[in-house]
Scaffold this motif. Structure first.
Motif, PDB file in Angstrom:
ATOM      1  N   GLU A  93      -7.385   2.514  -6.318  1.00 14.39           N
ATOM      2  CA  GLU A  93      -8.162   2.710  -5.140  1.00 14.39           C
ATOM      3  C   GLU A  93      -7.511   3.418  -4.056  1.00 14.39           C
ATOM      4  OE1 GLU A  93     -10.672   0.023  -1.765  1.00 14.39           O
ATOM      5  OE2 GLU A  93      -9.289  -0.980  -3.150  1.00 14.39           O
ATOM      6  N   VAL A  94      -8.276   4.642  -3.659  1.00 16.03           N
ATOM      7  CA  VAL A  94      -7.562   5.431  -2.716  1.00 16.03           C
ATOM      8  C   VAL A  94      -8.591   5.747  -1.568  1.00 16.03           C
ATOM      9  CG1 VAL A  94      -6.831   7.944  -2.222  1.00 16.03           C
ATOM     10  CG2 VAL A  94      -6.740   6.853  -4.474  1.00 16.03           C
ATOM     11  N   ASP A 111      -3.309  -4.925   3.831  1.00 23.71           N
ATOM     12  CA  ASP A 111      -4.190  -4.282   2.663  1.00 23.71           C
ATOM     13  C   ASP A 111      -4.716  -3.041   3.091  1.00 23.71           C
ATOM     14  OD1 ASP A 111      -6.146  -4.697   4.404  1.00 23.71           O
ATOM     15  OD2 ASP A 111      -7.374  -6.372   3.426  1.00 23.71           O
ATOM     16  N   LEU A 112      -5.088  -2.153   2.049  1.00 20.59           N
ATOM     17  CA  LEU A 112      -5.627  -0.739   2.158  1.00 20.59           C
ATOM     18  C   LEU A 112      -6.520  -0.809   3.362  1.00 20.59           C
ATOM     19  CD1 LEU A 112      -5.347   1.937   1.168  1.00 20.59           C
ATOM     20  CD2 LEU A 112      -7.039   1.210  -0.522  1.00 20.59           C
ATOM     21  N   THR A 170      -0.028  10.041  -6.252  1.00 21.61           N
ATOM     22  CA  THR A 170      -0.690   8.613  -6.130  1.00 21.61           C
ATOM     23  C   THR A 170      -0.599   7.981  -7.102  1.00 21.61           C
ATOM     24  OG1 THR A 170      -2.489   9.988  -5.117  1.00 21.61           O
ATOM     25  CG2 THR A 170      -3.155   7.907  -5.795  1.00 21.61           C
ATOM     26  N   ALA A 203      -5.583   1.827   6.501  1.00 18.94           N
ATOM     27  CA  ALA A 203      -6.376   2.803   6.767  1.00 18.94           C
ATOM     28  C   ALA A 203      -6.815   2.692   8.200  1.00 18.94           C
ATOM     29  CB  ALA A 203      -7.455   2.860   5.906  1.00 18.94           C
ATOM     30  N   VAL A 221       0.850  -1.075  -0.094  1.00 21.71           N
ATOM     31  CA  VAL A 221      -0.007  -0.041   0.132  1.00 21.71           C
ATOM     32  C   VAL A 221       0.924   1.221   0.026  1.00 21.71           C
ATOM     33  CG1 VAL A 221      -1.586   1.398   1.503  1.00 21.71           C
ATOM     34  CG2 VAL A 221      -2.013  -1.128   1.133  1.00 21.71           C
ATOM     35  N   ASP A 265       1.846   3.983  -6.366  1.00 20.64           N
ATOM     36  CA  ASP A 265       0.632   2.740  -6.831  1.00 20.64           C
ATOM     37  C   ASP A 265       1.358   1.522  -7.014  1.00 20.64           C
ATOM     38  OD1 ASP A 265      -1.372   1.087  -6.994  1.00 20.64           O
ATOM     39  OD2 ASP A 265      -1.681   1.812  -9.090  1.00 20.64           O
ATOM     40  N   ALA A 305       1.831  -0.607   6.454  1.00 17.14           N
ATOM     41  CA  ALA A 305       2.097  -0.754   4.981  1.00 17.14           C
ATOM     42  C   ALA A 305       3.226  -1.714   4.907  1.00 17.14           C
ATOM     43  CB  ALA A 305       1.950   0.337   4.544  1.00 17.14           C
ATOM     44  N   GLY A 318      -3.450  -0.173  -3.835  1.00 13.24           N
ATOM     45  CA  GLY A 318      -4.140   0.889  -3.404  1.00 13.24           C
ATOM     46  C   GLY A 318      -3.313   2.048  -2.577  1.00 13.24           C
ATOM     47  N   VAL A 319      -3.834   2.846  -2.448  1.00 10.47           N
ATOM     48  CA  VAL A 319      -2.876   4.135  -1.921  1.00 10.47           C
ATOM     49  C   VAL A 319      -3.764   4.706  -0.723  1.00 10.47           C
ATOM     50  CG1 VAL A 319      -1.767   6.436  -2.321  1.00 10.47           C
ATOM     51  CG2 VAL A 319      -1.846   4.686  -3.996  1.00 10.47           C
ATOM     52  N   LEU A 320      -3.141   5.045   0.234  1.00 14.65           N
ATOM     53  CA  LEU A 320      -3.512   5.810   1.496  1.00 14.65           C
ATOM     54  C   LEU A 320      -3.183   7.269   1.601  1.00 14.65           C
ATOM     55  CD1 LEU A 320      -5.453   5.535   4.160  1.00 14.65           C
ATOM     56  CD2 LEU A 320      -2.850   5.241   5.429  1.00 14.65           C
TER      57      LEU A 320
END
Length: 334
Positions: A128-129, A171-172, A91, A176, A47, A95, A166, A99-101
């Motif tokens: 996916e953000v 996972d994302l 972003t 998060a 991530v 990647d 991460a 996904g990206v936080l």
């Protein structure tokens, strides 16, 4: 105005060139977009973590790019949010396919621009953000810059702990969730002895009398809760700690991370005097300290003053805090 700069218009660009020259093993800088990347970004299967904001708060955010923390940081002008194009480019650049936080301090411009960037990135690339907004400042509920509490010192702790999550392959949704838990358990309060001077403005952001201090100041010079006569460190610590301890119950077996932060112009000897007072207050309140951090980590140019952040922890958060980190601004076990 006395500053070690050339042209005020070039401060951010030249500082980024200096960071790239000083840390080529850790960082790669996109000077056109003003984005600081970890040297090996993107890391496939990991991530990506992106943060950013106005410059002038160094080492936040670019100094926290590297293994164990952020994958990229967007640098705005001094005390000015980066633009969505920067955030979208960052972003894309981090990647790794999972996904990206986005870690976003709760300031109106930052929140709006990161939201726009996430929408653009999703539409154009399908990445996916998820965004986590930090809002740990107990000084005010609202200000001219925010809707709700401001994101301040707790942001450093979110970036470190979420970065460790991460790096260990979560996972994302899992990364998060850790970031939200840190933000939910963190409370901060700051104060100022002096103002700071934005290079482009050339004059102090606000005026404080020789015998005045501001309690509850924001990191951009936003007004605090009250202006009071200058006082010894013991009394200042009490004024900062009272609203923090009143806002959340920090007692319990696992303790807290106690973070005394310098605003840029306060020497470390004074920060340790403040930490001593904070530790005494916590002991009297029945709050145990599991870890500590003392130093200038989220600053306001040359403002003299400090802030205190407490984070309520558990075994998992402590393990992630202790995990290796290798950035220009924070480094251990690496």
């Amino acid at each position: 105005m006395k500053k070690l700069i050339n042209d005020p218009a070039d401060v951010v660009a030249e500082a980024l060139k200096g960071m790239a020259a000083a840390h080529p093993d850790l960082l790669r800088v996109d000077h056109e977009q003003r984005i600081v990347y970890r040297a090996d970004a993107p890391v496939q299967g990991k991530v990506g973590l992106v943060s950013g904001g106005g410059s002038g708060h160094e080492p936040l955010h670019g100094g926290f790019v590297g293994p164990g923390m952020l994958d990229a940081a967007c640098a705005g002008e001094v005390f000015t949010s980066p633009v969505p194009d920067q955030m979208m480019a960052a972003t894309r650049g981090v990647d790794g396919g999972v996904g990206v936080l986005h870690i976003v301090k709760n300031y109106t411009g930052d929140v709006m621009n990161f939201e726009m960037a996430a929408e653009m990135a999703a539409a154009e690339t399908g990445v996916e953000v998820v965004a986590v907004v930090t809002n740990d400042d107990v000084a005010v509920q609202d200000s001219l810059y925010t809707a709700g509490r401001r994101g301040v010192g707790g942001t450093v702790l979110v970036e470190k702990i979420a970065g460790a999550a991460a790096d260990e392959g979560r996972d994302l949704a899992g990364v998060a969730d850790v970031a939200r838990r840190v933000n939910d358990g963190a409370r901060s309060m700051g104060m100022a002895l002096t103002s700071c001077t934005v290079p482009a403005a050339g004059r102090p952001t606000f005026d404080l009398g020789e015998d005045e201090i501001e309690i509850g100041i924001g990191i951009h010079g936003e007004p605090g809760r009250r202006r009071v006569p200058a006082a010894p460190a013991r009394e200042v610590a009490e004024m900062i700690m009272e609203p923090i301890l009143a806002d959340l119950d920090f007692t319990g077996d696992d303790g807290v991370i106690a973070f005394v932060n310098g605003m840029g112009g306060t020497p470390l000897i004074e920060l340790y005097v403040v930490y001593n007072e904070v530790a005494t207050i916590l002991a009297k309140a029945g709050v145990s300290v599991a870890r500590s951090l003392v130093g200038p980590y989220i600053t306001s140019l040359e403002m003299a003053g400090c802030s205190v952040t407490l984070l309520k922890v558990d075994d998992e958060l402590l393990r992630l805090w202790d995990a290796p980190v290798k950035t220009p601004g924070l480094r251990w076990r690496a």
